[in-house]
Scaffold this active site. Structure first.
Site, PDB file in Angstrom:
ATOM      1  N   ARG A  55      51.541  30.307  49.722  1.00  0.00           N
ATOM      2  CA  ARG A  55      51.638  30.426  48.262  1.00  0.00           C
ATOM      3  C   ARG A  55      52.851  31.278  47.870  1.00  0.00           C
ATOM      4  O   ARG A  55      53.568  30.956  46.926  1.00  0.00           O
ATOM      5  CB  ARG A  55      50.352  31.041  47.705  1.00  0.00           C
ATOM      6  CG  ARG A  55      49.171  30.102  47.739  1.00  0.00           C
ATOM      7  CD  ARG A  55      47.993  30.719  47.023  1.00  0.00           C
ATOM      8  NE  ARG A  55      46.815  30.749  47.880  1.00  0.00           N
ATOM      9  CZ  ARG A  55      45.670  31.308  47.534  1.00  0.00           C
ATOM     10  NH1 ARG A  55      45.533  31.898  46.369  1.00  0.00           N
ATOM     11  NH2 ARG A  55      44.637  31.288  48.355  1.00  0.00           N
TER      12      ARG A  55
ATOM     13  N   ARG B 188      47.828  25.640  45.820  1.00  0.00           N
ATOM     14  CA  ARG B 188      46.948  25.681  46.987  1.00  0.00           C
ATOM     15  C   ARG B 188      47.716  26.208  48.185  1.00  0.00           C
ATOM     16  O   ARG B 188      48.920  26.354  48.163  1.00  0.00           O
ATOM     17  CB  ARG B 188      46.400  24.274  47.314  1.00  0.00           C
ATOM     18  CG  ARG B 188      45.374  23.730  46.350  1.00  0.00           C
ATOM     19  CD  ARG B 188      44.010  24.401  46.441  1.00  0.00           C
ATOM     20  NE  ARG B 188      43.505  24.475  47.814  1.00  0.00           N
ATOM     21  CZ  ARG B 188      42.829  23.497  48.428  1.00  0.00           C
ATOM     22  NH1 ARG B 188      42.599  22.355  47.808  1.00  0.00           N
ATOM     23  NH2 ARG B 188      42.381  23.658  49.652  1.00  0.00           N
TER      24      ARG B 188
ATOM     25  N   LYS C 283      33.433  36.383  48.581  1.00  0.00           N
ATOM     26  CA  LYS C 283      33.550  35.618  47.335  1.00  0.00           C
ATOM     27  C   LYS C 283      33.511  34.109  47.580  1.00  0.00           C
ATOM     28  O   LYS C 283      33.216  33.338  46.661  1.00  0.00           O
ATOM     29  CB  LYS C 283      34.823  36.002  46.577  1.00  0.00           C
ATOM     30  CG  LYS C 283      36.122  35.470  47.122  1.00  0.00           C
ATOM     31  CD  LYS C 283      37.303  35.909  46.271  1.00  0.00           C
ATOM     32  CE  LYS C 283      38.628  35.393  46.796  1.00  0.00           C
ATOM     33  NZ  LYS C 283      38.774  33.942  46.689  1.00  0.00           N
ATOM     34  N   ASP C 284      33.802  33.664  48.814  1.00  0.00           N
ATOM     35  CA  ASP C 284      33.753  32.231  49.142  1.00  0.00           C
ATOM     36  C   ASP C 284      32.359  31.775  49.557  1.00  0.00           C
ATOM     37  O   ASP C 284      32.112  30.575  49.676  1.00  0.00           O
ATOM     38  CB  ASP C 284      34.727  31.912  50.285  1.00  0.00           C
ATOM     39  CG  ASP C 284      36.184  32.107  49.898  1.00  0.00           C
ATOM     40  OD1 ASP C 284      36.487  31.963  48.701  1.00  0.00           O
ATOM     41  OD2 ASP C 284      36.993  32.406  50.788  1.00  0.00           O
TER      42      ASP C 284
ATOM     43  N   ARG D 147      38.979  30.865  36.951  1.00  0.00           N
ATOM     44  CA  ARG D 147      38.763  32.222  36.417  1.00  0.00           C
ATOM     45  C   ARG D 147      40.093  32.862  36.051  1.00  0.00           C
ATOM     46  O   ARG D 147      40.259  33.411  34.951  1.00  0.00           O
ATOM     47  CB  ARG D 147      38.051  33.083  37.473  1.00  0.00           C
ATOM     48  CG  ARG D 147      38.011  34.579  37.143  1.00  0.00           C
ATOM     49  CD  ARG D 147      37.517  35.379  38.334  1.00  0.00           C
ATOM     50  NE  ARG D 147      38.336  35.227  39.512  1.00  0.00           N
ATOM     51  CZ  ARG D 147      39.437  35.921  39.758  1.00  0.00           C
ATOM     52  NH1 ARG D 147      39.851  36.816  38.899  1.00  0.00           N
ATOM     53  NH2 ARG D 147      40.126  35.727  40.871  1.00  0.00           N
ATOM     54  N   ARG D 148      41.051  32.790  36.965  1.00  0.00           N
ATOM     55  CA  ARG D 148      42.363  33.385  36.703  1.00  0.00           C
ATOM     56  C   ARG D 148      43.050  32.693  35.531  1.00  0.00           C
ATOM     57  O   ARG D 148      43.654  33.349  34.674  1.00  0.00           O
ATOM     58  CB  ARG D 148      43.235  33.304  37.956  1.00  0.00           C
ATOM     59  CG  ARG D 148      42.823  34.291  39.044  1.00  0.00           C
ATOM     60  CD  ARG D 148      43.665  34.114  40.289  1.00  0.00           C
ATOM     61  NE  ARG D 148      43.328  35.118  41.289  1.00  0.00           N
ATOM     62  CZ  ARG D 148      43.332  34.900  42.604  1.00  0.00           C
ATOM     63  NH1 ARG D 148      43.643  33.705  43.082  1.00  0.00           N
ATOM     64  NH2 ARG D 148      43.026  35.869  43.446  1.00  0.00           N
TER      65      ARG D 148
ATOM     66  N   CYS E 260      32.366  29.111  43.270  1.00  0.00           N
ATOM     67  CA  CYS E 260      33.612  29.875  43.216  1.00  0.00           C
ATOM     68  C   CYS E 260      34.631  29.261  42.265  1.00  0.00           C
ATOM     69  O   CYS E 260      35.643  29.876  41.957  1.00  0.00           O
ATOM     70  CB  CYS E 260      34.207  30.014  44.620  1.00  0.00           C
ATOM     71  SG  CYS E 260      34.646  28.456  45.397  1.00  0.00           S
TER      72      CYS E 260
END
Length: 526
Positions: A155, A149, A79-80, A131-132, A244
């Site tokens: 996190r 981040r 995805k990155d 997106r989230r 992304c």
């Protein structure tokens, strides 16, 4: 083959991924060592990813070393990885994909199971993903979303330090690192409700294009099913020309020989996301079809009728109003309780209570049942799940599919010979009950009845949505389908009514407001 050098980022998750591939290579007789490479995304931690210049914040430096010959292969989170590769590089293999769903990790004193996602009103959620953020605010506009981040353990520690009330994180990262999050409330957000990033949970092994010997060797690690589905997702991303940081979710899976794909897209992280669900026999032209559906100039319904009242702040209303679609919501039936006092004796040994509608949830709990602590709850659809939450319970089983046969089969696997109570409408088709194994102990409990309204007016909306078989009977007792009107049926039993009438209809993937919004958005206006 010579000893290979694997290039990777230095985060815990990246190192897990690189070591995983190293072990997979060892299993096929190829020795490798690991080289850690710092990327732009690792060095700049004070800015949101969408504020950084260019693309490939976590991949560019690895690709440069690959081209320079200092490493032989790079392991990436797919995805990155940008959808276009530098000349001379290719993705040689995609190992089997990890689960793509999200975790919402919540501090235990911020949990409120009566709310959607089990998160208290006005809570602060950490994520730097546009997106989230867009999807989260679409489901819960009362929440605050703040940037987050750092690598996965960092996190989670920020959450434990109470910098946030909750954070959103990929399930794959928590699972791969085998992190203990038992001190937190874990809410798993299914891919059909909260759509992941394109290729989330998938790894990519990147090599030089001219390294044909290595390419051939890596085919033993390549998973064709993963490749087939993530290729669609990345093609959608590519056609939207997004990186992304784009508020785009796309998830594809293969089910019973067909491809099912969900897409969510917003203009910005603050905008309400459009959602689409499609089912197709092949992936050919599928990404193009999806992108075409999001064309602003595409003709959409001007007005939608639905056979139930729609709340002012409901997801479905907000989704349609976001597209300037008028809603005509009116119930065609009335419901009445037929049980006023519950025999508590029948509840003493109940293992499961299963609800097939929101009405059955509300009428049952209005009877103030006293249930054993061991009792679990099953529901059809997220609408029934949300109704259950209002009474302080979380569903242990949610049948998301609009295909009631699939829901019944999935639930039957959990039940075995246990005792299941079915509070229901008097005229229920009892589809779930009929599909349970012979040794299941069924307690049948009709608790309400439906009565059809008199003199139901015709609707001239472009799309008609019917929420139950009785609503179909009620409407078409005196009305006909107008030319050009299109029909959406919630659930197979409602669809069968239209089969009997010879009327074509669309069936949402899930019998809830999200599924309905997806179905309306997917309608082709003639």
């Amino acid at each position: 083959m010579k000893k290979l050098t694997i290039g990777t980022r230095g985060s815990d998750l990246a190192l897990w991924q690189a070591n995983h591939i190293k072990d997979e290579l060892a299993a096929i007789g190829i020795e490798a060592e690991i080289k850690i490479i710092k990327t732009q995304g690792d060095k700049i931690l004070n800015l949101r990813l969408d504020k950084l210049e260019g693309k490939g914040f976590f991949t560019k430096e690895l690709e440069e070393e690959l081209l320079g010959g200092t490493i032989d292969l790079a392991v990436h989170c797919l995805k990155d990885l940008p959808t276009t590769h530098p000349e001379g590089l290719i993705i040689a293999a995609l190992p089997p994909r990890e689960e793509a769903s999200e975790y919402l990790l919540i501090l235990k004193d911020c949990v409120d199971v009566s709310q959607k996602l089990s998160l208290k009103k006005g809570a602060m959620v950490g994520t730097s993903s546009n997106r989230r953020k867009a999807q989260l605010l679409g489901l819960r506009p009362d929440l605050e979303v703040e940037d987050l981040r750092g690598n996965v353990p960092t996190r989670i520690q920020k959450l434990r330090d109470e910098d946030y009330d909750a954070i959103l994180i990929a399930k794959a990262g928590v699972k791969r690192l085998n992190l203990d999050v038992s001190d937190l409330h874990v809410e798993e957000l299914e891919t059909t409700e909260f759509i992941p990033a394109p290729a989330q949970g998938a790894l990519a092994i990147q090599i030089r294009e001219n390294d044909t010997e290595l390419f051939d060797a890596l085919q033993k690690l390549h998973d064709l099913d993963t490749a087939e589905t993530v290729t669609v997702e990345r093609k959608v991303l590519n056609l939207f020309e997004g990186g992304c940081h784009m508020p785009l979710g796309c998830y594809c899976k293969k089910e019973n020989g067909k491809f099912e794909i969900w897409t969510s897209k917003a203009e910005t992280a603050e905008d309400f996301p459009e959602r689409l669900f499609l089912r197709a026999d092949s992936t050919e032209g599928l990404a193009e079809k999806i992108v075409d559906k999001f064309n602003k100039d595409r003709k959409k319904p001007a007005k939608v009728f639905i056979s139930r009242e729609i709340g002012e702040h409901s997801y479905f209303r907000r989704a349609l109003e976001n597209n300037n679609i008028e809603i005509e919501g009116r119930s065609l039936i009335r419901t009445f309780p037929i049980v006023t006092v519950l025999d508590q004796f029948i509840l003493r040994h109940v293992d499961w209570v299963f609800f097939s509608s929101r009405n059955s949830v509300e009428y049952f709990f209005n009877l103030k049942p006293v249930l054993p602590k061991k009792t679990k709850f099953g529901v059809v659809g997220r609408g029934s799940e949300d109704a259950l939450r209002k009474f302080g319970h979380i569903a242990d089983f949610v049948g998301e599919s609009g295909d009631i046969t699939e829901v019944a089969e999935d639930f039957a696997q959990l039940v075995g010979g246990q005792q299941v109570l079915f509070p229901r409408a008097q005229d229920s088709l009892q589809s779930i009950q009929k599909s349970l194994p012979a040794d299941a102990k069924i307690i049948d409990l009709p608790i309400y009845e439906t009565v059809i309204e008199d003199d139901i007016d015709q609707s001239y909306a472009d799309v008609l949505i019917f929420t139950s078989p009785s609503n179909v009977d009620a409407y078409f007792a005196d009305n006909l389908l107008e030319p050009g009107q299109q029909v959406i049926a919630i659930g197979n039993s409602t669809g069968k009514k239209f089969d009997e009438m010879g009327v074509k209809y669309a069936l949402p993937y899930s019998p809830d407001e999200i599924g309905l919004a997806e179905a309306v958005f997917g309608i082709e206006m003639r």
